[in-house]
Design a protein around this motif. Structure first.
Motif, PDB file in Angstrom:
ATOM      1  N   GLU A  63     -51.250  -5.465  26.516  1.00 33.11           N
ATOM      2  CA  GLU A  63     -51.497  -5.443  25.067  1.00 33.11           C
ATOM      3  C   GLU A  63     -50.197  -5.464  24.266  1.00 33.11           C
ATOM      4  N   ILE A  64     -49.189  -4.740  24.730  1.00 33.19           N
ATOM      5  CA  ILE A  64     -47.946  -4.640  23.976  1.00 33.19           C
ATOM      6  C   ILE A  64     -47.270  -5.999  23.852  1.00 33.19           C
ATOM      7  N   ILE A  65     -47.377  -6.819  24.887  1.00 36.65           N
ATOM      8  CA  ILE A  65     -46.816  -8.175  24.843  1.00 36.65           C
ATOM      9  C   ILE A  65     -47.613  -9.029  23.863  1.00 36.65           C
ATOM     10  N   LEU A  66     -48.927  -8.924  23.940  1.00 38.57           N
ATOM     11  CA  LEU A  66     -49.789  -9.689  23.029  1.00 38.57           C
ATOM     12  C   LEU A  66     -49.574  -9.251  21.579  1.00 38.57           C
ATOM     13  N   ALA A  67     -49.368  -7.942  21.372  1.00 43.77           N
ATOM     14  CA  ALA A  67     -49.138  -7.431  20.012  1.00 43.77           C
ATOM     15  C   ALA A  67     -47.860  -8.009  19.425  1.00 43.77           C
ATOM     16  N   GLY A  68     -46.857  -8.212  20.274  1.00 45.30           N
ATOM     17  CA  GLY A  68     -45.616  -8.812  19.793  1.00 45.30           C
ATOM     18  C   GLY A  68     -45.840 -10.222  19.271  1.00 45.30           C
ATOM     19  N   TYR A  69     -46.625 -11.003  19.991  1.00 45.26           N
ATOM     20  CA  TYR A  69     -46.937 -12.361  19.532  1.00 45.26           C
ATOM     21  C   TYR A  69     -47.787 -12.317  18.259  1.00 45.26           C
ATOM     22  N   SER A  70     -48.748 -11.387  18.224  1.00 49.24           N
ATOM     23  CA  SER A  70     -49.615 -11.274  17.050  1.00 49.24           C
ATOM     24  C   SER A  70     -48.807 -10.903  15.810  1.00 49.24           C
TER      25      SER A  70
ATOM     26  N   GLY B 216     -38.078  17.943   9.625  1.00 48.80           N
ATOM     27  CA  GLY B 216     -38.599  17.825   8.262  1.00 48.80           C
ATOM     28  C   GLY B 216     -39.870  17.016   8.166  1.00 48.80           C
ATOM     29  N   GLY B 217     -40.406  16.566   9.312  1.00 50.67           N
ATOM     30  CA  GLY B 217     -41.615  15.748   9.292  1.00 50.67           C
ATOM     31  C   GLY B 217     -41.307  14.270   9.385  1.00 50.67           C
ATOM     32  N   GLY B 218     -42.341  13.465   9.386  1.00 53.40           N
ATOM     33  CA  GLY B 218     -42.171  12.024   9.512  1.00 53.40           C
ATOM     34  C   GLY B 218     -42.516  11.563  10.915  1.00 53.40           C
ATOM     35  N   VAL B 219     -41.932  10.475  11.337  1.00 48.15           N
ATOM     36  CA  VAL B 219     -42.207   9.930  12.668  1.00 48.15           C
ATOM     37  C   VAL B 219     -40.946   9.981  13.512  1.00 48.15           C
ATOM     38  N   SER B 220     -41.126   9.974  14.795  1.00 46.99           N
ATOM     39  CA  SER B 220     -39.994   9.998  15.718  1.00 46.99           C
ATOM     40  C   SER B 220     -39.258   8.658  15.688  1.00 46.99           C
ATOM     41  N   PRO B 221     -37.993   8.627  16.112  1.00 40.36           N
ATOM     42  CA  PRO B 221     -37.285   7.349  16.230  1.00 40.36           C
ATOM     43  C   PRO B 221     -38.029   6.375  17.144  1.00 40.36           C
ATOM     44  N   TRP B 222     -38.698   6.924  18.160  1.00 45.65           N
ATOM     45  CA  TRP B 222     -39.464   6.085  19.092  1.00 45.65           C
ATOM     46  C   TRP B 222     -40.621   5.392  18.370  1.00 45.65           C
ATOM     47  N   GLU B 223     -41.391   6.160  17.602  1.00 49.57           N
ATOM     48  CA  GLU B 223     -42.519   5.565  16.882  1.00 49.57           C
ATOM     49  C   GLU B 223     -42.042   4.596  15.804  1.00 49.57           C
ATOM     50  N   LYS B 224     -40.955   4.936  15.137  1.00 50.04           N
ATOM     51  CA  LYS B 224     -40.418   4.037  14.110  1.00 50.04           C
ATOM     52  C   LYS B 224     -40.028   2.697  14.728  1.00 50.04           C
ATOM     53  N   SER B 225     -39.374   2.739  15.894  1.00 54.46           N
ATOM     54  CA  SER B 225     -38.983   1.501  16.567  1.00 54.46           C
ATOM     55  C   SER B 225     -40.206   0.690  16.959  1.00 54.46           C
ATOM     56  N   LEU B 226     -41.258   1.386  17.402  1.00 56.11           N
ATOM     57  CA  LEU B 226     -42.484   0.700  17.789  1.00 56.11           C
ATOM     58  C   LEU B 226     -43.143   0.049  16.577  1.00 56.11           C
ATOM     59  N   ARG B 227     -43.140   0.751  15.448  1.00 58.08           N
ATOM     60  CA  ARG B 227     -43.717   0.189  14.224  1.00 58.08           C
ATOM     61  C   ARG B 227     -42.900  -1.008  13.732  1.00 58.08           C
ATOM     62  N   ASP B 228     -41.596  -0.898  13.799  1.00 62.26           N
ATOM     63  CA  ASP B 228     -40.742  -2.014  13.385  1.00 62.26           C
ATOM     64  C   ASP B 228     -40.998  -3.252  14.249  1.00 62.26           C
ATOM     65  N   ALA B 229     -41.297  -3.010  15.528  1.00 64.74           N
ATOM     66  CA  ALA B 229     -41.469  -4.118  16.461  1.00 64.74           C
ATOM     67  C   ALA B 229     -42.846  -4.756  16.396  1.00 64.74           C
ATOM     68  N   LEU B 230     -43.892  -3.922  16.182  1.00 68.85           N
ATOM     69  CA  LEU B 230     -45.264  -4.422  16.299  1.00 68.85           C
ATOM     70  C   LEU B 230     -46.062  -4.381  15.005  1.00 68.85           C
ATOM     71  N   GLY B 231     -45.569  -3.677  14.003  1.00 71.97           N
ATOM     72  CA  GLY B 231     -46.289  -3.568  12.746  1.00 71.97           C
ATOM     73  C   GLY B 231     -47.122  -2.295  12.682  1.00 71.97           C
ATOM     74  N   ASP B 232     -47.296  -1.764  11.478  1.00 79.52           N
ATOM     75  CA  ASP B 232     -48.019  -0.506  11.286  1.00 79.52           C
ATOM     76  C   ASP B 232     -49.482  -0.593  11.727  1.00 79.52           C
ATOM     77  N   GLU B 233     -50.128  -1.701  11.444  1.00 74.89           N
ATOM     78  CA  GLU B 233     -51.556  -1.822  11.762  1.00 74.89           C
ATOM     79  C   GLU B 233     -51.802  -1.667  13.256  1.00 74.89           C
ATOM     80  N   THR B 234     -51.001  -2.338  14.063  1.00 74.02           N
ATOM     81  CA  THR B 234     -51.174  -2.267  15.517  1.00 74.02           C
ATOM     82  C   THR B 234     -50.932  -0.854  16.036  1.00 74.02           C
ATOM     83  N   VAL B 235     -49.861  -0.212  15.558  1.00 72.02           N
ATOM     84  CA  VAL B 235     -49.535   1.138  16.026  1.00 72.02           C
ATOM     85  C   VAL B 235     -50.595   2.143  15.573  1.00 72.02           C
ATOM     86  N   ASP B 236     -51.086   1.996  14.351  1.00 74.98           N
ATOM     87  CA  ASP B 236     -52.137   2.896  13.862  1.00 74.98           C
ATOM     88  C   ASP B 236     -53.397   2.781  14.727  1.00 74.98           C
TER      89      ASP B 236
END
Length: 353
Positions: free
Chosen positions: A217-224, A296-316
């Protein structure tokens, strides 16, 4: 006319034997240095290379969202960002400057060889952790858990689940892909089209030559995410209890897949040399830091990188699925826990097809 003999210590070409020997020695030194730089002396020591200020990191160059070489030569994607975070974190903890990173393309079939021969320090390239691979290399992680899925055109509602592929649909995957062969075994009516790369499959999907593409899925999400509003992801789960080809204790066997379970689960790790176990532990520690939510809250650097790579909709969607009651899916991977490698699949009950 009398021909003069050359002066002692000098050849007719005007160079002394000593100078020739010196030149040969220098040349040999250059060759030796080149051989060392190419990694022919054995596996690389990640920590030593970070101290020296230069590391070589392996990744894919052709997978959008994970590892992609852009026209200017820069490498982008989630795998690349994870590798960069790790080496910079290790440098900070060692009290040295962030090292210069040289990226190296690491095709799937050559990953173990590149690590063993010292051509790279680490590899993060959709590198699934398996018992077979752990015989040759060590793994830090997992830093991502993904599952087999389907990619379809966004305007095509005829494929909503795995069973819809049995209606004479054309499914594309890479030649020799085991998951694709399992789909074929489960749904004999599916028309399996095999290409040499997922990029070719996606292009065939764009042109309407196939109805779906299957891989992680992660590979397909990148193309999407690269071609926004053209594709959608469809989860793949077994519609009923079935027996599929697999391995038990290294031997070919039929294994049981329960209804509702993912078609496959892949755990990506950072491949490294087995010669430096201390470095593996430190990479695991850096990965855990990457997954920490800021105080202070927010998202981890890991999740931020994932969102930057795949988009918020996919990660959500990944988070919602993992948090659903009774879910069999995982979002944040348990770094350092490789117990899954030793877990044996369930044999197919006798008499069940």
């Amino acid at each position: 006319m009398t021909r003069r003999s050359p002066r002692p210590g000098r050849t007719r070409g005007g160079r002394s034997p000593l100078r020739r020997i010196t030149a040969l020695t220098v040349a040999a030194g250059v060759l030796a240095a080149t051989a060392t730089a190419c990694g022919s002396t054995g596996p690389r020591d990640l920590e030593a290379d970070i101290r020296s200020g230069n590391v070589v990191l392996g990744t894919k160059y052709d997978q959008p969202g994970l590892g992609l070489q852009n026209p200017g030569g820069a490498i982008t994607g989630f795998d690349a960002s994870v590798s960069t975070f790790v080496v910079n974190t290790l440098a900070d903890r060692m009290g040295v400057p962030h090292p210069e990173i040289t990226w190296k393309e690491t095709p799937s079939a050559q990953r173990e060889t590149f690590i063993r021969n010292g051509e790279v320090d680490t590899i993060a390239a959709t590198y699934s952790i398996t018992a077979a691979r752990m015989k040759d290399v060590a793994f830090a992680g997992p830093y991502l858990i993904t599952y087999q899925g389907l990619l379809t055109r966004k305007d095509d509602d005829s494929v909503r689940s795995l069973t819809d592929l049995g209606n004479g649909k054309k499914l594309c995957s890479v030649t020799g892909s085991t998951p694709a062969q399992n789909v074929k075994a489960l749904l004999p009516n599916v028309q399996l089209q095999e290409y040499d790369s997922y990029s070719s499959c996606v292009e065939a999907l764009r042109r309407g030559k196939v109805d779906a593409v299957t891989t992680d899925e992660i590979i397909l999400a990148g193309y999407s995410n690269r071609w926004k509003d053209e594709f959608k992801l469809v989860p793949m789960t077994y519609p009923e209890d079935v027996c599929v080809k697999g391995k038990i204790d290294g031997a070919e066997a039929l294994v049981l897949k329960k209804s509702g379970s993912p078609f496959s689960t892949e755990r990506y790790g950072i491949g490294m040399s087995k010669d430096f176990p201390g470095a593996v532990e430190k990479v695991d520690a850096a990965l855990k830091t990457m997954m920490e939510v800021p105080a202070g809250g927010g998202v981890s650097p890991w999740e931020k990188s994932l969102r930057d790579a795949l988009g918020d909709e996919t990660v959500d969607e990944m988070i919602t699925r993992a948090n659903a009651p009774g879910s069999v899916y995982t979002f944040v991977p348990p770094v350092g826990d490789l117990s899954f490698v030793d877990s044996a699949p369930t044999p197919c009950p006798e008499g069940m097809k």
